[in-house]
Design a protein around this motif. Structure first.
Motif, short mmCIF file in Angstrom:
data_model
loop_
_atom_site.label_atom_id
_atom_site.label_comp_id
_atom_site.label_asym_id
_atom_site.label_seq_id
_atom_site.Cartn_x
_atom_site.Cartn_y
_atom_site.Cartn_z
N ARG A 1 0.83 -1.21 0.00
CA ARG A 1 0.00 0.00 0.00
C ARG A 1 0.86 1.25 0.00
NH1 ARG A 1 -5.33 -1.45 3.62
NH2 ARG A 1 -6.03 -3.10 2.22
N ALA A 2 1.97 1.23 0.73
CA ALA A 2 2.88 2.39 0.71
C ALA A 2 3.40 2.61 -0.70
CB ALA A 2 4.04 2.15 1.68
N ARG A 3 3.76 1.54 -1.36
CA ARG A 3 4.27 1.66 -2.74
C ARG A 3 3.19 2.21 -3.66
NH1 ARG A 3 7.79 -3.94 -3.07
NH2 ARG A 3 9.73 -3.02 -2.31
N GLU A 4 1.96 1.77 -3.48
CA GLU A 4 0.86 2.26 -4.31
C GLU A 4 0.65 3.77 -4.10
OE1 GLU A 4 -0.84 0.84 -6.78
OE2 GLU A 4 0.51 -0.86 -6.47
N ILE A 5 0.69 4.19 -2.85
CA ILE A 5 0.53 5.62 -2.56
C ILE A 5 1.66 6.41 -3.20
CG2 ILE A 5 0.59 7.37 -0.73
CD1 ILE A 5 -0.83 5.27 1.09
N LEU A 6 2.89 5.90 -3.07
CA LEU A 6 4.04 6.59 -3.65
C LEU A 6 3.94 6.64 -5.18
CD1 LEU A 6 6.91 5.27 -1.37
CD2 LEU A 6 5.93 7.58 -1.40
N LYS A 7 3.51 5.55 -5.79
CA LYS A 7 3.34 5.55 -7.25
C LYS A 7 2.33 6.61 -7.66
CE LYS A 7 4.18 0.63 -7.88
NZ LYS A 7 3.51 -0.65 -8.19
N ARG A 8 1.21 6.71 -6.93
CA ARG A 8 0.18 7.70 -7.25
C ARG A 8 0.74 9.12 -7.09
NH1 ARG A 8 -4.27 7.55 -3.25
NH2 ARG A 8 -2.94 9.06 -2.26
#
Length: 177
Positions: A160-167
């Motif tokens: 989820r952290a990676r997804e937020i960072l990608k966004r």
């Protein structure tokens, strides 16, 4: 015997000048760890002080095998998370729409301060797991034990952290072009 080994030996014997010298050698590096896993600067400063107290209490247990800095780093990470668990803080986190790497162009440049700003903006649990995994290179099993979550939750929080960072990166690139 190198200078650091000499200082460590003197600290083991209770020499206050050696303790002060050791503090000055490592304070900025250990503060960086404290600030990474604390809610604010004041808490990080408290964790720094508590960490050094623990280092000086435990220095006789340092065997000389492995990196002294690595040994200290573990103490500071554990002190910070021990306080975190003691305060039993809960955090509600948002659901994140999935962003794939294909949505983000290759060969991009994002200034380091912007990227670290994005990491700092992550919800606390996600930031902790992301930092422990990516920056401190810990495994999920170790993170789970340290933070007091399951290994699966650690993996989920990292994803989820990676997804937020990608966004955030995708949004940043949209406005910077």
């Amino acid at each position: 015997m190198c200078k650091l080994d000499n200082i460590i030996d003197k600290c083991k014997k209770g020499d206050p000048k050696a303790a002060e010298e050791l503090y000055h050698m490592f304070a900025s590096q250990m503060f960086a760890i404290c600030i990474r896993y604390s809610r604010d600067r004041t808490e990080a400063e408290d964790n720094l002080q508590d960490g050094f107290l623990k280092v000086f209490e435990s220095i006789s247990q340092y065997s000389g095998r492995g990196s002294f800095e690595g040994w200290m780093k573990r103490i500071f990470i554990h002190i910070t998370f021990e306080k975190y668990r003691k305060n039993n803080m809960l955090q509600v986190v948002e659901e994140v729409p999935e962003t794939t790497m294909a949505d983000i162009e290759e060969n991009i440049y994002i200034p380091e301060e912007v990227l670290f700003g994005f990491i700092e903006e992550l919800p606390e649990k996600y930031r902790q797991v992301f930092s422990l995994y990516v920056i401190d290179e810990m495994q999920h099993k170790e993170i789970a034990a340290l933070v007091g979550i399951s290994e699966g939750t650690s993996k989920s929080n990292l994803a989820r952290a990676r997804e937020i960072l990608k966004r955030k990166i995708k949004d940043y690139l949209k406005y910077e072009q």
